[in-house]
Each structure stands twice: as structure tokens, then as C-alpha cells.
Scaffold this active site. Structure first.
Site, PDB file in Angstrom:
ATOM      1  N   SER A  11       0.807  -1.225   0.000  1.00 42.54           N
ATOM      2  CA  SER A  11       0.000   0.000   0.000  1.00 42.54           C
ATOM      3  C   SER A  11       0.838   1.272   0.000  1.00 42.54           C
ATOM      4  O   SER A  11       0.303   2.369  -0.126  1.00 42.54           O
ATOM      5  CB  SER A  11      -0.938   0.012   1.212  1.00 42.54           C
ATOM      6  OG  SER A  11      -0.194  -0.015   2.419  1.00 42.54           O
ATOM      7  N   SER A 126      14.796  -8.698   1.426  1.00 39.82           N
ATOM      8  CA  SER A 126      15.825  -8.803   2.455  1.00 39.82           C
ATOM      9  C   SER A 126      16.480  -7.439   2.619  1.00 39.82           C
ATOM     10  O   SER A 126      15.823  -6.403   2.497  1.00 39.82           O
ATOM     11  CB  SER A 126      16.835  -9.887   2.058  1.00 39.82           C
ATOM     12  OG  SER A 126      17.852 -10.002   3.010  1.00 39.82           O
ATOM     13  N   TYR A 140      16.799  -6.258  13.518  1.00 38.82           N
ATOM     14  CA  TYR A 140      16.432  -6.062  12.118  1.00 38.82           C
ATOM     15  C   TYR A 140      17.405  -6.828  11.220  1.00 38.82           C
ATOM     16  O   TYR A 140      16.994  -7.551  10.307  1.00 38.82           O
ATOM     17  CB  TYR A 140      16.449  -4.573  11.762  1.00 38.82           C
ATOM     18  CG  TYR A 140      16.189  -4.302  10.302  1.00 38.82           C
ATOM     19  CD1 TYR A 140      14.896  -4.366   9.787  1.00 38.82           C
ATOM     20  CD2 TYR A 140      17.231  -3.993   9.434  1.00 38.82           C
ATOM     21  CE1 TYR A 140      14.654  -4.138   8.436  1.00 38.82           C
ATOM     22  CE2 TYR A 140      16.998  -3.760   8.091  1.00 38.82           C
ATOM     23  CZ  TYR A 140      15.704  -3.832   7.597  1.00 38.82           C
ATOM     24  OH  TYR A 140      15.483  -3.606   6.259  1.00 38.82           O
ATOM     25  N   LYS A 144      16.662 -10.138   8.622  1.00 33.08           N
ATOM     26  CA  LYS A 144      16.977 -10.174   7.196  1.00 33.08           C
ATOM     27  C   LYS A 144      17.975 -11.287   6.864  1.00 33.08           C
ATOM     28  O   LYS A 144      17.907 -11.905   5.789  1.00 33.08           O
ATOM     29  CB  LYS A 144      17.511  -8.809   6.742  1.00 33.08           C
ATOM     30  CG  LYS A 144      16.485  -7.687   6.867  1.00 33.08           C
ATOM     31  CD  LYS A 144      15.219  -7.985   6.073  1.00 33.08           C
ATOM     32  CE  LYS A 144      14.225  -6.842   6.111  1.00 33.08           C
ATOM     33  NZ  LYS A 144      13.024  -7.098   5.272  1.00 33.08           N
TER      34      LYS A 144
END
Length: 263
Positions: A11, A126, A140, A144
Site C-alpha cells: 500500500s 531482504s 532487524y 533479514k
């Protein structure tokens, strides 16, 4: 026939640009995100990748309407920052739940349909922070890195069924991701101001990064390629950094990252 695409987090930002790129290429695109969203070129499904029931419902809706899913793009994700010592474990758990397990839930729901159809393409988002982990963005980076390992292992599991899996590792991109990052400066005094300095530098780099449309076009092309390799870095400079991560001694690489983001 038009390719049927399901994309999460489509979105805004990279996700929206990717969805529009695929629509322009003649695909029919279904977009899954939590908040209400409307676009004349896309079909929005309200869903949450952290909910098994929500993911299953989204996939079944596409299957009911189209009979197949040709391309899945796992784009939904967010970032948190702060020192590991001062990070609430619930926040860390949510980071992995959205970025990694959200991808895994959606993939698991789509795989039976792709396998029965005899083919499909899965593209996972990623980050360069996977091969080059960033201090004070530890969870974070871990989420990934898990995506990269998952992508490579899954690709070999489903290869005999005509399903190909790849991951794209972007670097700095100018999107709302920066403002949406959940930051905590707890412990900054104990860490000599290094937490805030590191995050400020990272966010400055992000705001000077490439436009999301550039990344979106790359992902759209990747999704439609005849064949793919497991991992891709976006732009030549990031490809160079990823190459360095493979050839430099780990100790030297980590020391360079320290000087850039943890000093």
C-alpha cells in the site's frame, strides 16, 4: 494469460511501486496490508502477516477468484533500533514475527497451490544488513539474515516443482520506512551517545537514498524473469559491498562496520 500476483505490504513505498510495476507489465495484482487502502489498479485485501488465519484467508480469497497464484512477493516489514541490552524482548519478537515469520506464513500458504500448478515465483525482501549486520539494528539485521538463509534453503526444496525463490537486498531507500522505525534511545548515556549517533547516521543515509520507484521496478523485473539466482543486491555500489562481505576477513569487515556505525 496475465500473471496473478500476491504482494504483502503493497500500500506504500517499495511495495506500492512494485505492485504498480507489475500491473504495468500486465499482471493482476492483489495487495495485502493491515490498513484500509484503495487503488484503481490493485485489489486490496485487508490482512495481517502475523496472523495465521488472516494469511490463509487472503490466499484463499485469491485462489477462489483466480484459481492460482503465479507470483508471491513478501515485502511487508518494519524496523526497530536500539542497543540489544535495552531492547524489550517483546519488541524483538515482533520484529522477527513480522519480517521473518510473516514471510514464512505467507509462503507456506501459497506453496501448495504453486506446487499443484507446477510452478511459481517467490520474491522475498531482504536487506544489505543481512550479509553486513548493522549495530544498534541487531534484530532487524538478524531478521533479514534469516530471510536469506530461508530463501536459499527453500529454493532447493521446491526446485523440482518448478518454483523459484529469490531475495532482493536493497540498501538505503527514501521511504516512510525511516519515519516508521521504532527507535529507543534507552541506554544512550551508558553507551556514550553511540546509539543515537548510529541511528542518526543510518537515517541520514536512508533519506539520501534512492527513490522507491527504482527499487519497485527492479523487484517487478525480478518477479517476471525467466530464471533467477538466490540473492540479489540492488545497485552496483551495494553489489560491491556484498562482494566485500564475502572476500574480506570477517574481523576486518566487522571492524569497518564498527567505525561506520558504532564508534
Amino acid at each position: 494469460m496475465s500473471k496473478i500476483v500476491l504482494i504483502t505490504g503493497g500500500s506504500s513505498g517499495i511495495g506500492l511501486e512494485t505492485a504498480m510495476g507489475l500491473h504495468s507489465a500486465g499482471c493482476k495484482v492483489y495487495e495485502v496490508s493491515r490498513k484500509p487502502f484503495s487503488h484503481p489498479s490493485l485489489t486490496h485485501i485487508c490482512g495481517d502477516v502475523t496472523s495465521e488465519e488472516s494469511v490463509q484467508a487472503a490466499v484463499e480469497q485469491v485462489i477462489a477468484q483466480e484459481g492460482r497464484i503465479d507470483i508471491l512477493i513478501n515485502n511487508a516489514g518494519f524496523g526497530i533500533s536500539g542497543a540489544v541490552e535495552f531492547t524489550d524482548m517483546e519488541e524483538a519478537r515482533r520484529q522477527l514475527d513480522v519480517n521473518f515469520f510473516g514471510m514464512a506464513r505467507m509462503t507456506k500458504a501459497c506453496l501448495p497451490h504453486m506446487r499443484k500448478a507446477g510452478g511459481g515465483r517467490i520474491v522475498n525482501l531482504s536487506s544489505v544488513a543481512a550479509p553486513i549486520p548493522i549495530p544498534f539494528q541487531t534484530f532487524y539485521s538478524a531478521s533479514k539474515a534469516a530471510i536469506n538463509a530461508y530463501t536459499m534453503a527453500l529454493g532447493n526444496e521446491v526446485r523440482p516443482y518448478g518454483i523459484s525463490v529469490c531475495a532482493l537486498m536493497p540498501g538505503d531507500i527514501r521511504t516512510g520506512f525511516t519515519a516508521a522505525r521504532k527507535k529507543t534511545a534507552l541506554g544512550d548515556q551508558e553507551y556514550g551517545g553511540r546509539i543515537s549517533r548510529s541511528v542518526e547516521k543510518m537515517e541520514k543515509d536512508e533519506m539520501g537514498g534512492i527513490e522507491p520507484a527504482v527499487a519497485g521496478r527492479k523487484i517487478a523485473r525480478l518477479a517476471l524473469k525467466r530464471s533467477v539466482k538466490p540473492l540479489y543486491a540492488l545497485r552496483a555500489d551495494y553489489q560491491f559491498f556484498v562482494l566485500l562481505s564475502r572476500i574480506l576477513p570477517v574481523r576486518l569487515l566487522n571492524r569497518l562496520v564498527y567505525w561506520l556505525y558504532a564508534k
